[in-house]
Write a protein that holds these residues in place. Sequence first.
Motif, short mmCIF file in Angstrom:
data_model
loop_
_atom_site.label_atom_id
_atom_site.label_comp_id
_atom_site.label_asym_id
_atom_site.label_seq_id
_atom_site.Cartn_x
_atom_site.Cartn_y
_atom_site.Cartn_z
N ASP A 79 -3.85 10.70 -19.08
CA ASP A 79 -5.19 10.79 -18.49
C ASP A 79 -6.30 10.44 -19.48
O ASP A 79 -7.43 10.18 -19.08
N GLN A 113 -7.80 3.50 -18.44
CA GLN A 113 -7.13 3.38 -17.15
C GLN A 113 -7.32 1.97 -16.59
O GLN A 113 -8.45 1.50 -16.45
N TYR A 148 -12.89 7.35 -12.44
CA TYR A 148 -12.00 7.40 -13.59
C TYR A 148 -12.42 6.50 -14.75
O TYR A 148 -11.94 6.66 -15.86
#
Length: 431
Positions: free
Chosen positions: A147, A151, A254
């Motif tokens: 995470d 990304q 994100y």
Amino acid sequence: MSSPYVSIPLHNTDGVSSSRPRVYRRPDAFVRHLFRPRALYALLKVALPLAVLVIVGGLYYWEPHVEIAFYNRSWVSQEVLDVQPLSGCFSERRVSPDYNVTDALYGPRHTEVHAGTPLQFGLDCYDFADTVKPLVRGPPPRRIPPDERIQYHTYWRSDLAPFGPRQEWMIKSYFATQDLERTRLVLWTNFDLTHNVILQKWVRRYPDAFALKTVDYKTLARGTELEGSELLNINDTKAWVDGDLVRLLVIWAYGGVWIDMDSLLTRDLAPLLEHEFVTQWDCYDKKYVPLNGALMRFHKHSPYLCEAFHVMVTSPPPRQGTTDWGALLYLKLRRRLLAAGIPPFKVLPFCFSDARSCRLDNRLPDPFLTDPANGFWTMGLGREVGGALDQALGKVFSVHLHNQWEKPFPKGGWVDRLLLRKYDDRIGPSN
């Protein structure tokens, strides 16, 4: 002094010329003669073959480039030329703590990605891409949790077509070209694909660098102007909206990089990622559709995306079958930023991700046609491994295929030889 009369030969009814000329005392009489059926027929017998010869000869020496588009003037005035103010997403009280305005807008950069010119001629665009040098760095000092990595996002509508070997090549291109210790690819879908056999093997092989997620529009839109909007009610009839909505919401939530599923990565994107950017649609500088989101990068909670949502909510619905939410959306946003004195996002030159869209003499070859017998790409340059085409692919960052999912890559063609086989060589067997 020249005569004011026009003389032409007379013809008898059998077509034989008379020795006595017919004299017209008025020039318009001669014009009327030219429009008689017999005169027109005689003219066409000469002019038509001559025109055919000129066209055929011209096609031998020249390549015609013709594009005609019609835009409604009232639509252009309202949707393109009119510049509305920003909604305030860049104000200090609204910027997310996840976003560093000072660095994102004004911080120093190592690379320049905005060319400033169309780069239409020869190999200019490929050579400019080569000025963006790869990053030289060792492995990270520690294992980066999935995470916390950069990304990468892509999307597949599994209700429109099954995910198969053709779609798998995009996934392979990511594994073969990107830094798998610092990045993660997330494949977003509108239906659960966790049971897909092809995808299961890649999740098992790269658990930290690959993930599957299902799109939840309402969750992704929380805290944005799109929250509660009717635009989130996606269905099959709105597939033309689906892709643009997903990419912006996902990157807002994100951060990271968006890559269209119909792409093949050719090079590590890392040296581009200090910028926030969209891409140039093609090299023709189209006035009203100059920008593209097939490859884009923005930080989490970027004010650029916040302003994009405002444009979406306050603008008329996109015209069905058009790119209004892509090309037009980014153009409208960019012009508003300029009017407000805010540095706009960067625009990557067309060839960085879409070198198929330019002149016939310098675009990448058609990915779905077999190589010609002479083995040339353009300007006498070769398609062999290590040749000019191979080198150009190593300079750019992606090849956008523009869907065409029903078409296979020809066995032994340039895509097979210069890309697909290299992917397999780098990542090894996929079983």
